[in-house]
Design an enzyme around this catalytic site. Structure first.
Site, PDB file in Angstrom:
ATOM      1  N   ALA A 187       0.937  -1.216  -0.109  1.00 39.82           N
ATOM      2  CA  ALA A 187      -0.089  -0.022   0.096  1.00 39.82           C
ATOM      3  C   ALA A 187       1.060   1.343  -0.253  1.00 39.82           C
ATOM      4  CB  ALA A 187      -0.898  -0.106   1.127  1.00 39.82           C
ATOM      5  N   LYS A 188       0.304   2.424  -0.106  1.00 41.57           N
ATOM      6  CA  LYS A 188       1.060   3.550   0.024  1.00 41.57           C
ATOM      7  C   LYS A 188       0.042   4.830   0.207  1.00 41.57           C
ATOM      8  CE  LYS A 188       5.632   4.429   0.010  1.00 41.57           C
ATOM      9  NZ  LYS A 188       6.659   3.878   0.237  1.00 41.57           N
ATOM     10  N   GLY A 189       0.512   6.118   0.683  1.00 39.92           N
ATOM     11  CA  GLY A 189      -0.342   7.196   0.767  1.00 39.92           C
ATOM     12  C   GLY A 189       0.684   8.349   0.323  1.00 39.92           C
TER      13      GLY A 189
END
Ligand code: NAD
Length: 547
Positions: free
Chosen positions: A236-238
């Site tokens: 995931a990444k934000g």
């Protein structure tokens, strides 16, 4: 820092110079304004230069009224247009907005600040409409994946499934600066690439150029990295599209809390666990954990990793990425027969990853001859003291003005003579343009995506050894995993235990990748991706398809 080039089409020289002066002295957004006085001259500029926006007066010597807008719209393509209107032609400007202009400003009423704000919004909106997925980083991640998938002869259904993330969330946040009354709209993202193996995991990046494509590329790399390390996570990444270096501590906290509450349904200690990345740190993680815990009603330390030790952070997490990279450099040096005590290193980026990598290399006896950050590069062939560099940054925020070396640009830094080059800042730094001039024996990637596909080929041809990002910077997520496990068990491990386990996990992965690269005659990067992707594909196929 990037400056936004604006084309101003305005025939009143006085008016044009006033707007130019106001925009170019804006502190938050560095605008560079090119002035022309008619549509014909505007067309020439648009054909030769890249502009972020057009500021357009509708009444010009060679065109008048809505016709001016139609002509410029044709020439500008996707570039947003903001209309500059006189008091007498506001209805004309409103018509232009109906026809696709981003907005209009009445010249007599608009202050410099309003023009700047209007342009910032126009650029952001246009980016949201046209360019969110259009990122060179996503293209790079997808090309790398397709190359590895080809080698693996990957099931076509799985290939299609993994090419894009499974879940993406785009949010807009209202954000108020300390001394301003206006409320800005800021874009934020959270992307989960793979939900097959366990919860998702990935850092949060604050940077003024973040977009959905970039965050998706980073999430995809996290999937391969976790699989390569045998961690029970999907990637995931934000990200938040803002320049964090210009924010006060209060602003950073407000922004972080609002961002967290906007993505709160997506995260959780058994769902998706954020961590620090570029522009964020353990303090930001503490605010994320607090915001989440306030809304849930009890403390949930395991919702983030990379938080302060006093809140359940792990010993050794802060320096884990740099430390892990140096463990791997040691392993790779042994493999290629390079003595680290006799070697020199250049490190691009002096933040969390770069400064720790430099520190651990120095501890091993490697001479660090060059470092850089966003402000400057510093070169000293006799060696730099990492402690003294860290003290300078602690005092002045950046390396600018560091006295014990020669100032060089970031471009020049990459081409300095050295044995080990460590890119630990941004993506897209080693390209087919500069790869032929690199003078190192090894590229050890701390940053994500620092090397383009074309450059990779050149490095291979030139016999430069590459320690690829999915392996090189995996120390961060590995100790994040240790932190998460400690959090779920309410039990802490000693620093010695952490470092031993980190060493074991990374060297194990290094030798799996090396074996694969030797067995199948692959570059280390492709071998690392093949190892990760193969495991993900096996997991997907074992779970089967619902319903
Ligand atoms: P950071 O914000 O702590 O530091 C980034 C550094 O890069 C700063 O010194 C900054 O001044 C410099 N920089 C920014 N723009 C630059 C430019 N144009 N030219 C040269 N230097 C520039 O970030 P970080 O956490 O050290 O992350 C650096 C890289 O490592 C990123 O690619 C990130 O994705 C990757 N990474 C970080 C971690 C982690 O645990 N922090 C883990 C894995 C990968």
């Amino acid at each position: 820092m990037r400056s936004f080039k604006i084309l101003l089409i305005e025939d009143s020289a006085m008016q044009a110079r006033l707007i130019q002066g106001n925009l170019e002295s804006e502190e938050d957004t560095p605008f560079a304004v090119v002035i022309v006085d008619c549509v014909k001259a505007g067309a020439e500029q648009l054909a030769t230069e890249k502009f972020y926006a057009v500021l357009l007066d509708l009444m010009l010597p060679d065109s008048a009224g809505i016709e001016t807008f139609y002509r410029v719209r044709e020439l500008a393509g996707d570039i947003p247009i903001v209309i500059l209107s006189g008091l007498s032609d506001v209805s004309l400007a409103a018509k232009a907005v109906e026809e696709g202009a981003q907005s209009y400003l009445v010249k007599a009423d608009a202050s410099g600040e309003q023009v700047a704000r209007s342009l910032r919004y126009a650029i952001q909106r246009s980016q949201a409409e046209h360019k969110e997925w259009d990122s060179p980083m996503l293209h790079l991640a997808q090309q790398q994946f397709l190359k590895a998938a080809q080698i693996l002869n990957l099931d076509d259904n799985v290939r299609q499934r993994l090419l894009f993330p499974q879940r993406t969330l785009v949010v807009t946040l209202p954000f108020r600066r300390d001394e301003y009354h206006e409320v800005e709209t800021v874009f934020g993202y959270r992307v989960q690439h793979l939900l097959t193996i366990g919860p998702t995991k990935g850092g949060v990046r604050y940077h003024e150029e973040v977009d959905l494509g970039e965050v998706s590329a980073l999430a995809m790399w996290m999937t391969w990295k976790c699989a390569l390390m045998h961690l029970p996570y999907g990637g995931a990444k934000g990200g938040v599209r803002i320049n964090p270096t210009q924010l006060s501590r209060h602003e950073l906290q407000r922004l972080t809390r609002r961002y967290t509450s906007e993505i709160i349904d997506m995260i959780g200690s058994d769902k998706d666990i954020p961590a620090p990345d570029m522009g964020t740190n353990e303090e930001v993680m503490a605010w994320m954990m607090d915001t989440y815990s306030q809304q849930i009603g009890h403390a949930v330390p395991a919702v983030v990793t990379g938080k302060p030790v006093v809140l359940g952070g792990s010993l050794g997490r802060k320096e884990a990425t740099g430390r892990g990279l140096v463990y791997l450099i040691e392993e790779a040096s042994q493999h290629i027969g390079m003595d680290l005590k006799q070697s020199t290193a250049v490190v691009q980026g002096f933040g969390n990853v770069g400064s720790n990598a430099a520190r651990f290399l120095e501890e091993l006896g490697t001479r660090v001859v060059g470092v850089s950050d966003v402000s400057t590069g510093i070169y000293n062939p006799n060696g730099l003291s990492v402690t003294s560099l860290q003290e300078h940054v602690a005092q002045h925020r950046t390396l600018q003005g560091y006295p014990h070396g020669e100032a060089v640009s970031n471009r020049e830094l990459l081409e300095l003579p050295c044995d080990i080059l460590v890119p630990a800042a941004l993506q897209n730094q080693i390209t087919s343009e500069n790869a032929p001039r690199l003078q190192c024996k090894m590229v050890a990637e701390g940053a994500n995506g620092p090397t383009t596909l074309g450059a990779d080929e050149i490095l291979t041809e030139r016999g430069i050894y590459v320690l690829p990002d999915v392996l090189g910077n995996a120390g961060g997520v590995t100790v994040s995993y240790f932190e998460w496990v400690q959090g779920l068990q309410n039990y802490t491990w000693t620093l010695d235990q952490i470092n031993k386990r980190l060493h074991q996990t990374l060297t194990g992965a290094f030798h799996r990748v090396l074996l694969r690269s030797q067995r199948d005659n692959l570059q280390m990067r492709t071998a690392a991706l093949v190892e990760g992707i193969e495991r993900v594909a096996q997991a997907k196929l074992s779970r089967g398809l619902f319903p």
